[in-house]
Design a protein around this motif. Structure first.
Motif, PDB file in Angstrom:
ATOM      1  N   ALA A   1      -7.981 -10.411  -7.563  1.00 24.05           N
ATOM      2  CA  ALA A   1      -9.045  -9.523  -7.018  1.00 24.05           C
ATOM      3  C   ALA A   1      -8.934  -9.558  -5.708  1.00 24.05           C
ATOM      4  N   THR A   2      -9.305 -10.509  -5.009  1.00 23.66           N
ATOM      5  CA  THR A   2      -9.389 -10.513  -3.525  1.00 23.66           C
ATOM      6  C   THR A   2      -8.392 -11.294  -2.639  1.00 23.66           C
ATOM      7  N   ARG A   3      -7.229 -11.473  -3.483  1.00 20.56           N
ATOM      8  CA  ARG A   3      -5.967 -11.938  -2.632  1.00 20.56           C
ATOM      9  C   ARG A   3      -4.859 -10.935  -2.679  1.00 20.56           C
ATOM     10  N   HIS A   4      -4.023 -10.871  -3.605  1.00 25.70           N
ATOM     11  CA  HIS A   4      -2.943 -10.247  -3.902  1.00 25.70           C
ATOM     12  C   HIS A   4      -3.330  -8.950  -3.786  1.00 25.70           C
ATOM     13  N   LEU A   5      -4.267  -8.328  -4.573  1.00 24.16           N
ATOM     14  CA  LEU A   5      -4.657  -6.903  -4.613  1.00 24.16           C
ATOM     15  C   LEU A   5      -5.271  -6.152  -3.141  1.00 24.16           C
ATOM     16  N   ILE A   6      -5.683  -7.309  -2.379  1.00 20.90           N
ATOM     17  CA  ILE A   6      -6.176  -6.971  -1.089  1.00 20.90           C
ATOM     18  C   ILE A   6      -4.975  -6.675  -0.054  1.00 20.90           C
ATOM     19  N   TYR A   7      -4.141  -7.810  -0.277  1.00 19.69           N
ATOM     20  CA  TYR A   7      -2.961  -7.710   0.988  1.00 19.69           C
ATOM     21  C   TYR A   7      -1.904  -6.600   0.333  1.00 19.69           C
ATOM     22  N   ALA A   8      -1.876  -6.515  -1.004  1.00 22.07           N
ATOM     23  CA  ALA A   8      -0.977  -5.404  -1.195  1.00 22.07           C
ATOM     24  C   ALA A   8      -1.417  -3.807  -0.715  1.00 22.07           C
ATOM     25  N   ARG A   9      -2.648  -3.828  -0.892  1.00 22.66           N
ATOM     26  CA  ARG A   9      -3.405  -2.648  -0.488  1.00 22.66           C
ATOM     27  C   ARG A   9      -3.358  -2.473   0.834  1.00 22.66           C
ATOM     28  N   PHE A  10      -3.265  -3.512   1.687  1.00 20.01           N
ATOM     29  CA  PHE A  10      -3.289  -3.503   2.986  1.00 20.01           C
ATOM     30  C   PHE A  10      -1.944  -2.963   3.575  1.00 20.01           C
ATOM     31  N   TRP A  11      -0.815  -3.944   3.022  1.00 20.21           N
ATOM     32  CA  TRP A  11       0.624  -3.681   3.363  1.00 20.21           C
ATOM     33  C   TRP A  11       0.895  -2.370   3.156  1.00 20.21           C
ATOM     34  N   HIS A  12       0.771  -1.762   1.915  1.00 21.28           N
ATOM     35  CA  HIS A  12       1.048  -0.306   1.796  1.00 21.28           C
ATOM     36  C   HIS A  12       0.442   0.744   2.770  1.00 21.28           C
ATOM     37  N   LYS A  13      -0.928   0.518   2.987  1.00 23.31           N
ATOM     38  CA  LYS A  13      -1.337   1.318   3.999  1.00 23.31           C
ATOM     39  C   LYS A  13      -0.770   1.205   5.380  1.00 23.31           C
ATOM     40  N   PHE A  14      -0.531   0.091   5.426  1.00 23.08           N
ATOM     41  CA  PHE A  14       0.580  -0.061   6.882  1.00 23.08           C
ATOM     42  C   PHE A  14       1.858   0.766   7.006  1.00 23.08           C
ATOM     43  N   LEU A  15       2.577   0.599   5.679  1.00 27.76           N
ATOM     44  CA  LEU A  15       3.933   1.038   5.273  1.00 27.76           C
ATOM     45  C   LEU A  15       3.732   2.731   5.398  1.00 27.76           C
ATOM     46  N   TYR A  16       2.673   3.166   4.864  1.00 29.09           N
ATOM     47  CA  TYR A  16       2.176   4.679   5.051  1.00 29.09           C
ATOM     48  C   TYR A  16       1.984   4.905   6.637  1.00 29.09           C
ATOM     49  N   ASP A  17       1.270   4.022   7.230  1.00 26.42           N
ATOM     50  CA  ASP A  17       1.226   4.506   8.665  1.00 26.42           C
ATOM     51  C   ASP A  17       2.663   4.637   9.466  1.00 26.42           C
ATOM     52  N   ILE A  18       3.408   3.863   9.159  1.00 26.72           N
ATOM     53  CA  ILE A  18       4.690   3.749   9.658  1.00 26.72           C
ATOM     54  C   ILE A  18       5.953   4.791   9.226  1.00 26.72           C
ATOM     55  N   GLY A  19       5.111   5.450   8.108  1.00 31.04           N
ATOM     56  CA  GLY A  19       6.016   6.401   7.524  1.00 31.04           C
ATOM     57  C   GLY A  19       7.072   6.178   6.316  1.00 31.04           C
ATOM     58  N   ALA A  20       6.790   4.766   5.999  1.00 27.78           N
ATOM     59  CA  ALA A  20       7.999   4.171   4.860  1.00 27.78           C
ATOM     60  C   ALA A  20       7.578   4.647   3.408  1.00 27.78           C
ATOM     61  N   VAL A  21       6.417   4.788   3.241  1.00 25.02           N
ATOM     62  CA  VAL A  21       6.057   5.220   2.056  1.00 25.02           C
ATOM     63  C   VAL A  21       5.248   6.572   2.003  1.00 25.02           C
ATOM     64  N   SER A  22       5.081   7.149   0.790  1.00 18.56           N
ATOM     65  CA  SER A  22       4.427   8.546   0.736  1.00 18.56           C
ATOM     66  C   SER A  22       2.861   8.465   0.263  1.00 18.56           C
ATOM     67  N   GLY A  23       2.391   7.369   0.040  1.00 19.30           N
ATOM     68  CA  GLY A  23       0.920   7.485  -0.403  1.00 19.30           C
ATOM     69  C   GLY A  23       0.178   6.409   0.088  1.00 19.30           C
ATOM     70  N   GLU A  24      -1.041   6.389   0.250  1.00 16.61           N
ATOM     71  CA  GLU A  24      -1.707   5.290   0.767  1.00 16.61           C
ATOM     72  C   GLU A  24      -2.225   4.151  -0.077  1.00 16.61           C
ATOM     73  N   GLU A  25      -2.243   4.259  -1.491  1.00 14.05           N
ATOM     74  CA  GLU A  25      -2.507   3.462  -2.508  1.00 14.05           C
ATOM     75  C   GLU A  25      -1.641   3.210  -3.349  1.00 14.05           C
ATOM     76  N   PRO A  26      -1.170   1.776  -3.610  1.00 17.03           N
ATOM     77  CA  PRO A  26      -0.160   1.448  -4.426  1.00 17.03           C
ATOM     78  C   PRO A  26      -0.197   1.443  -6.042  1.00 17.03           C
ATOM     79  N   PHE A  27      -1.452   1.196  -6.291  1.00 15.35           N
ATOM     80  CA  PHE A  27      -1.724   1.019  -7.828  1.00 15.35           C
ATOM     81  C   PHE A  27      -2.855   1.786  -8.095  1.00 15.35           C
ATOM     82  N   MET A  28      -2.507   3.018  -9.001  1.00 15.09           N
ATOM     83  CA  MET A  28      -3.437   3.829  -9.358  1.00 15.09           C
ATOM     84  C   MET A  28      -4.345   3.409 -10.512  1.00 15.09           C
TER      85      MET A  28
END
Length: 905
Positions: free
Chosen positions: A641-668
């Motif tokens: 809950a507070t490890r992988h799932l926080i880090y992955a959400r952060f990483w994904h938002k970062f990738l979104y910010d640099i245009g590497a992915v299309s959405g802000e959240e990885p896991f619906m």
RNA sequence: GCCCAGGUGGUGGAGUUGGUAGACACGAGGGACUUAAAAUCCCUUGAUCGCAAGAUCGCGCGGGUUCGAAUCCCGCUCUGGGCACCA
């Protein structure tokens, strides 16, 4: 014809207790194997030999081989299909223990969902891989004295073998492994991008250090005050480390939580972990007797600016820079420095386990000035204030903060500390309904007979409202109320006062609103061997320089000595040939960074790699990413809950910010898998000797039985103990499905009731799979099979529908029977059965009849019957007549198609 | 201490927009088949009272709302999980 006679002595201690002898006769009849067994009396052996016609071992092998040969689970590359489903498991780190029966539970669930989605015509992405870097793998390697590469590969092979026995529909062509240089190239790439954006930085702040694992750790890697991996007590150790500024994303990580379809529990723990607090930073200027100090100040963070008039003193954390800054201006500086040394040397556990007892020292010779009223208050250093939260300093309001209250109580007499109530937390007089008594001013006691230990007073600025508060000096209530003793702010509500007080301070430049988070920056370096090298070099001339993108990956060198050094350097530091390199910028001599990344790095983006597992020119192809992401269904344990799932959400938002992915959240959508405990009710663990190995269960009962049983055990997210007795229920169910095939007749028709049941079952099984209610889905299938057993014969089309419903749960058996009974192609791609809604409605129903709310009888009525008729027929029932007899029916409650309730006097 | 989740037969659990509590399964008891087991099939299985028909009580405990409460409200209790000096 008899093809085989066996005479066996079974002595497996896990399942059979002692041993017994059996004589087995195997007959071959057409393609079936019929097994008759004579055995010495031991009841559990029957589990092995009830398989007349149904020989799970050969059948499961056969289909697993065929699926592999025919690439049955190859992911569709058709990106035009509007229906897509990305069904994902949290990938395991392969430990040396192998799988126990608890591990596959989540994999079985996602497999069922994936299979149903395929049958419904979706393009399905359902992959699996290995999170193989990190402490657990390395610690295991150290324990067994094998190279981590070797032990990891062995463990992966073992895991894969175990998983393959279960018949999971993974597309193994997309298998990934975080330790593969082709994979971690992109982990390093993302790090470089963070470095480029200033999100990855070097820091020398004290961090958590595990003396046993000999590495620094992030806050998320702690279990309270101990190392989450090995249980050792954590120390604070200042050292150079790489840190990622995840706190820059705190507000977005928090804001995004609300929209996620995740268990509320996980969402709540993420909110708590991020820990947003709205408050204000308030500046207390510092002065001394001669007013020689004029430009020093303390900034405190508070959420309760409304209590500013109640400040008795200020407290700074031992780490606060003010101590060094003021130096000799503090009269007792040596004593203070001793205290700082004493408290910063404490382990976390020492510093927190002291609990309520608080220590501190007063800074002699200086005072802080309360900006709201000019009061001079003493300044303390105390380790109950955290150096790394807020501003590292607080204003102490003992009347309204428990910690300040305890500290004040301890030092009240020594330092003459005041406790001043400034918030009335009492109750309004009209709420407690006591007669009015006009009393002016504050602290005038009254002997209210209702609340004898409360005193009451009137706040002069508010007309006609009285307040009550408790008598005594033990007031330490944090609750909000109305301000008293607060100058011009007296009479305001806490919420109102916070705004106005901060606004007033802001005019003077001594305060402003501020938001703080509990979330800390992510300590990203590990002094260990088995991780991704951090792709930077240290150049004497240029400082820290990123390795150019085209030189990625920086591969982890092979090394003989991989034990942690404990010196704060990773084992890589000892490999001179690897460490010494040239600076990409100036070409001069440089040294490689020898720290490695934490385990969580590789798992922060792995779900993207499955989409495009062989890409070497980009992290992921944008078109494919846009099609498959986000993950539709994600299943794994709550411990992330507070490890992988926080880090992955952060990483994904970062990738979104640099245009590497299309959405802000990885896991619906996320679902917890509940643990499977041992049969003795304890956690399944080698330590307790209660581990059940899935290989054994599959050998004896079959993978299909294991799958059905694990889904049938109970609610998916609940922890439930394993029961080898109960698994027989699943086994018998499958045997019944098998045996139904003996009664197939082409010309047969179903009874009306069974046909209705069939349609209802199709609906229920589908709905239940979608909502993770697998236990009731299995139950519905059992009910259907029980009903079909009572039919004299079964139409083959109906039987195939039945098999389709069973297929996601028991794919091997379903595939076999489907092939035997005229199914075309693989059942994996057969259409999911549709149901006729009109056929789900029965023609008759049972109406319950109550008298005064008590069930007294039922009767069967046709659908659409009128209220009058229902009432009349209910009234006519003999058992109802008896209960009503001569009484008067005062009222009749009628619920359509359900019940009638007569209310009698 | 704070937050969250939960408490239903001998067991795992169904049922929660208030409407027949205990689906399904395990275990147990009885019966059929068998030389005898095993497997399979059939019946019974919440508790108490009763020969019976039936009655009463029952979803952690105590109240309340309602014609009617496992389900809603108030108070308590126990269990599991998370956070824990975050100002």
């Amino acid at each position: 014809m008899i093809i085989e006679i066996e005479n066996n002595r079974y002595n497996s201690p896990t399942l059979f207790g002692d041993f017994c002898y059996t004589i087995t006769l195997r007959f071959s009849l057409h393609s079936d194997t019929i097994i008759y067994t004579h055995c010495t009396d031991y009841p559990r052996v029957r589990a092995l030999h009830t398989m007349a016609h149904y020989d799970h071992t050969s059948l499961e092998k056969k289909w697993q081989k065929k699926w592999a040969e025919e690439h049955t689970y190859h992911t569709s590359e058709d990106l035009t299909n509007p229906k897509k489903a990305y069904i994902l498991d949290m990938f395991p780190y392969p430990s040396g223990q192998g799988l126990h029966v608890g591990h596959p539970k989540g994999y079985i669930a996602t497999d069922i969902i994936a299979r149903k989605k395929i049958m419904e015509g979706y393009s399905v992405l359902h992959p699996m891989g290995w999170d193989a870097f990190g402490l657990p793998a390395e610690n295991y390697a150290l324990k067994t004295k094998t190279h981590p590469k070797k032990s990891t590969d062995d463990n992966v092979a073992r895991y894969k073998e175990q998983l393959s026995l279960i018949g999971l529909s993974y597309d193994w062509e997309r298998e990934i492994n975080t330790t593969d240089p082709a994979y971690y190239k992109w982990t390093q790439w993302a790090f470089l991008k963070m470095f480029e954006k200033g999100l990855a930085y070097e820091s020398y702040e004290p961090i958590n250090w595990c003396p046993s694992c000999k590495t620094g750790l992030a806050n998320e890697d702690l279990d309270g005050t101990v190392c989450e991996r090995c249980g050792s007590e954590i120390e604070k150790k200042p050292m150079r480390q790489w840190v990622i500024k995840i706190t820059d994303y705190a507000d977005r990580l928090l804001a995004g939580v609300d929209a996620l379809d995740w268990p509320e529990q996980i969402k709540e723990s993420q909110r708590n972990w991020i820990g947003r607090s709205e408050g204000a930073v308030i500046t207390f200027r510092i002065t001394n007797q001669e007013s020689r100090i004029t430009d020093e100040y303390i900034e405190v963070f508070t959420t309760r600016a409304d209590t500013l008039f109640g400040v008795s003193y200020c407290v700074i954390a031992p780490e606060h820079p003010l101590i060094n800054r003021l130096g000799d201006a503090i009269e007792n500086i040596s004593r203070i420095k001793n205290y700082v040394k004493y408290s910063t040397q404490k382990t976390i556990i020492e510093r927190t386990s002291e609990g309520r007892d608080k220590t501190g020292e007063k800074l002699e010779g200086i005072v802080a000035i309360n900006p709201i009223n000019g009061d001079e208050v003493p300044i303390f250093v105390a380790d109950y204030v955290l150096g790394d939260y807020g501003t590292g300093a607080v204003m102490a309001v003992p009347a309204h903060d428990e910690r300040d209250f305890i500290f004040t109580k301890k030092y009240q007499n020594t330092f003459d500390l005041k406790i001043k109530t400034v918030i009335d937390v009492g109750t309004k007089i009209d709420e407690i309904k006591v007669a009015h008594e006009k009393v002016d001013g504050v602290e005038i006691s009254s002997n209210s007979h209702l609340f004898p230990d409360w005193f009451r007073y009137k706040v002069s600025s508010i007309d006609d409202i009285f307040f009550y508060t408790k008598v005594g000096d033990d007031i330490c209530d944090e609750n909000e109320g109305i301000l008293v003793n607060s100058g011009e702010f007296t009479g305001l509500s806490s919420a109102d006062a916070r705004e106005k007080i901060v606004a007033a301070l802001e005019e003077k430049g001594l305060g402003k609103k501020s938001v703080k988070y509990k979330l800390r920056d992510w300590v990203f370096s590990r002094q260990r061997y088995w991780g991704e090298p951090i792709p930077v070099v240290h150049c004497d001339a240029c400082g820290v320089v990123a390795v150019p993108e085209q030189e990625l990956p920086v591969t982890l060198p092979d090394v003989k000595q991989y034990e942690p050094t404990g010196t704060g350097e990773s084992p890589l530091a000892g490999i001179e040939s690897w460490v010494n390199t040239t600076c990409p910028k100036c070409g001069g001599r440089a040294k490689r960074e020898t720290n490695t990344m934490p385990q969580w790095a590789g798992s922060s983006w792995y779900y993207l790699r499955y989409i495009d597992p062989y890409n070497d020119i980009a992290l992921v192809d944008k078109e494919k990413e846009a099609y498959w992401m986000p993950v539709d269904t994600y299943v794994g344990g709550a411990e992330h809950a507070t490890r992988h799932l926080i880090y992955a959400r952060f990483w994904h938002k970062f990738l979104y910010d640099i245009g590497a992915v299309s959405g802000e959240e990885p896991f619906m959508r996320l679902q917890h898998v509940g643990l499977i405990g041992g049969e003795d009710g304890r956690k399944m663990s080698k330590r307790f000797g209660n581990v059940i190995n899935p290989d054994d269960i599959i050998a004896r009962f079959g993978a299909d039985t294991l799958r059905v049983y694990e889904m049938f055990m109970g609610p998916f997210d609940q922890n439930i103990g394993w029961s080898t007795d109960n698994i027989m229920g699943a086994r018998r169910f499958l045997e019944r499905v098998w045996k139904l095939s003996e009664r197939i007749e082409d010309e047969a028709t179903l009874s009306h009731d069974t046909e209705i049941l069939l349609h209802k079952t199709i609906q229920k099984v589908g709905d239940d799979i979608d909502t993770f209610a697998f236990n009731t889905a299995v139950s519905a299938l059992m009910i259907l099979v029980n009903a079909l057993e009572k039919e004299p014969s079964i139409p083959v089309t109906i039987y195939r529908i039945c098999l389709s419903l069973v297929a996601p749960f028991a794919p091997h058996m379903a595939e076999e029977l489907f092939a035997r009974h005229g199914g075309e192609g693989s059942i994996v791609r057969a259409p999911w059965p549709s149901y006729d809604k009109t056929k789900c409605i029965a023609s008759t129903m049972t109406i319950a009849v109550q008298v005064n709310g008590k069930m007294r009888g039922t009767f069967v009525a046709e659908v659409g019957i009128s209220e009058e008729e229902v009432t009349a027929r209910a009234h006519a029932l003999p058992e109802i007549k008896k209960h009503i007899s001569d009484k008067v029916v005062k009222k009749t409650i009628y619920i359509k198609d359900k019940l009638v309730n007569f209310v009698v006097a």
